[in-house]
Design an enzyme around this catalytic site. Structure first.
Site, mmCIF file in Angstrom:
data_model
loop_
_atom_site.group_PDB
_atom_site.id
_atom_site.type_symbol
_atom_site.label_atom_id
_atom_site.label_comp_id
_atom_site.label_asym_id
_atom_site.label_seq_id
_atom_site.Cartn_x
_atom_site.Cartn_y
_atom_site.Cartn_z
ATOM 1 N N VAL A 1 -13.446 -4.689 0.927
ATOM 2 C CA VAL A 1 -12.915 -3.335 1.062
ATOM 3 C C VAL A 1 -12.052 -3.279 2.321
ATOM 4 O O VAL A 1 -12.452 -3.783 3.368
ATOM 5 C CB VAL A 1 -14.062 -2.297 1.162
ATOM 6 C CG1 VAL A 1 -13.516 -0.910 1.428
ATOM 7 C CG2 VAL A 1 -14.893 -2.305 -0.118
ATOM 8 N N GLY A 2 -10.872 -2.689 2.183
ATOM 9 C CA GLY A 2 -9.957 -2.623 3.322
ATOM 10 C C GLY A 2 -10.082 -1.334 4.105
ATOM 11 O O GLY A 2 -11.104 -0.634 4.039
ATOM 12 N N ASP A 3 -9.055 -1.037 4.857
ATOM 13 C CA ASP A 3 -9.052 0.157 5.711
ATOM 14 C C ASP A 3 -8.686 1.426 4.958
ATOM 15 O O ASP A 3 -9.023 2.524 5.390
ATOM 16 C CB ASP A 3 -8.060 -0.025 6.861
ATOM 17 C CG ASP A 3 -6.640 -0.233 6.346
ATOM 18 O OD1 ASP A 3 -6.455 -1.011 5.382
ATOM 19 O OD2 ASP A 3 -5.705 0.393 6.886
ATOM 20 N N THR B 1 -0.627 0.982 6.827
ATOM 21 C CA THR B 1 -0.534 -0.228 6.014
ATOM 22 C C THR B 1 -0.506 -1.467 6.898
ATOM 23 O O THR B 1 0.031 -1.441 8.005
ATOM 24 C CB THR B 1 0.697 -0.187 5.081
ATOM 25 O OG1 THR B 1 0.696 -1.352 4.253
ATOM 26 C CG2 THR B 1 1.992 -0.109 5.854
ATOM 27 N N GLY B 2 -1.089 -2.532 6.376
ATOM 28 C CA GLY B 2 -1.196 -3.781 7.128
ATOM 29 C C GLY B 2 -2.587 -4.336 6.909
ATOM 30 O O GLY B 2 -3.403 -3.704 6.206
ATOM 31 N N THR C 1 0.830 -1.214 0.000
ATOM 32 C CA THR C 1 0.000 0.000 0.000
ATOM 33 C C THR C 1 0.859 1.256 0.000
ATOM 34 O O THR C 1 1.940 1.262 0.586
ATOM 35 C CB THR C 1 -0.868 -0.018 1.283
ATOM 36 O OG1 THR C 1 -1.801 -1.076 1.142
ATOM 37 C CG2 THR C 1 -1.601 1.285 1.527
HETATM 38 N N1 ASP Z 1 -4.222 -1.990 4.345
HETATM 39 C C1 ASP Z 1 -4.387 -2.593 3.059
HETATM 40 C C2 ASP Z 1 -5.714 -3.266 2.997
HETATM 41 O O1 ASP Z 1 -6.072 -3.972 3.924
HETATM 42 C C3 ASP Z 1 -3.340 -3.611 2.725
HETATM 43 C C4 ASP Z 1 -1.941 -3.278 3.107
HETATM 44 O O2 ASP Z 1 -1.637 -2.170 3.515
HETATM 45 O O3 ASP Z 1 -1.101 -4.163 3.000
HETATM 46 O O4 ASP Z 1 -6.381 -3.159 1.988
#
Ligand code: ASP
Length: 299
Positions: free
Chosen positions: A186-188, A208-209, A157
């Site tokens: 849908v993510g954060d 991110t995560g 991300t």
């Molecule tokens: N946060 C992002 C999501 O969950 C993924 C990531 O940052 O690795 O969509």
């Protein structure tokens, strides 16, 4: 990734920082700086946003992005878009439109098209690396080793936080989510308060995560709340989230954060996290792992 790939990723981060810095140096807004920085990263194949984004379990790209103005608390986001070339531009257009904070799917793409943004065919976003990563994750899912996949296979991300000469803060985030994610998930990143948050006088945050945990912990907003209600410093608040709250769920987590005075921090609990910053004196630093690469004054 090869050493050449790492070097090129660092170069693209430096390009992104230069784009943001050019705006700030000319007296532009933190919001514009955040958008232009993310735009460069979306166009790079090295990051999981825009061109080079992750693929869903069905081999599709569904992109999420958001942007927030710390001065007015105006915010805009898109989720699950497939055709707008730069989702961060679509998020900004949603914010400027003022009728919604978050638009999803085909309607968000149509909104972006009507706003005059560049549109592409969905396969524009596909790179060989992501196709291979999807295949590898599907194999891992079958043989039960999914948990052992590297962060690079899953994540990437992009985000930016900025403070301008008037002390205004802004934050933005853009992502393809993670490889092999459920279609429609849908993510954060497009959820204001979870993956992105900015408020003048407090902080700007981009995360991110694994997004599910960031949503459940309202992570980006929790950094701001810890500071404004809890009296914590930016360092205490962001470290608590990354090394305690989020880590307690057993996930790799990272965030880039900026305080009201503009000091950047980038805590992460994984082996590495791409990051970079320009100080108010115009000095640029980029890093992927522990080692920092000081690149000197931004040209
Ligand atoms: N946060 C992002 C999501 O969950 C993924 C990531 O940052 O690795 O969509």
């Amino acid at each position: 990734m090869s050493e050449a790939d790492w070097a090129e990723s660092r170069e693209h981060i430096a390009d992104a920082l230069r784009a943001g810095w050019a705006i700030l140096k000319a007296g532009g807004t933190a919001l514009d700086a955040v958008q232009s920085t993310i735009l460069v990263l979306e166009d790079s194949p090295h990051f999981n946003a825009g061109y080079g984004a992750a693929l869903t379990e069905d081999g599709l790209h569904e992109l999420d992005a958001s942007i927030m103005d710390g001065t007015t608390l105006a915010a805009g986001a898109v989720a699950g878009v497939r055709r707008v070339r730069n989702p961060i531009r679509a998020a900004r257009a949603v914010m400027e439109g003022g009728r919604a904070v978050l638009l999803i799917g085909d309607a968000a793409d149509r909104f972006a098209d009507q706003a005059g943004l560049a549109m592409v065919q969905p396969d524009y976003f596909t790179t060989q690396r992501r196709v291979e990563a999807l295949a590898s994750l599907k194999r891992r899912a079958l043989d039960g080793t999914a948990a052992k996949a590297s962060e690079a296979e899953k994540h990437g991300t992009v985000g930016a936080v900025a403070r301008d000469a008037k002390g205004r803060l802004a934050a933005g985030t853009s992502t393809g989510g993670f490889n092999n994610k459920p279609t429609g998930r849908v993510g954060d990143s497009p959820v204001i308060g979870a993956g992105t948050y900015a408020r003048d006088g407090v902080c700007a945050v981009s995360c991110t995560g694994q997004g599910e945990i960031f949503i459940r912990r309202v992570a980006a907003y929790d950094v701001a709340a810890r500071m404004s209600y809890g009296g914590q410093t930016l360092e205490q608040a962001s470290n608590t989230l990354v090394f305690e709250t989020l880590k307690s769920h057993g996930i790799g987590a990272g965030m880039i954060v900026l305080g009201a005075e503009g000091d950047p921090l980038a805590p992460y609990n994984t082996l590495g996290m791409y990051r970079g910053w320009v100080t108010t004196a115009g000095e640029m630093t980029v890093a992927t792992h522990h080692e920092l690469h000081h690149l000197g004054a931004v040209a």
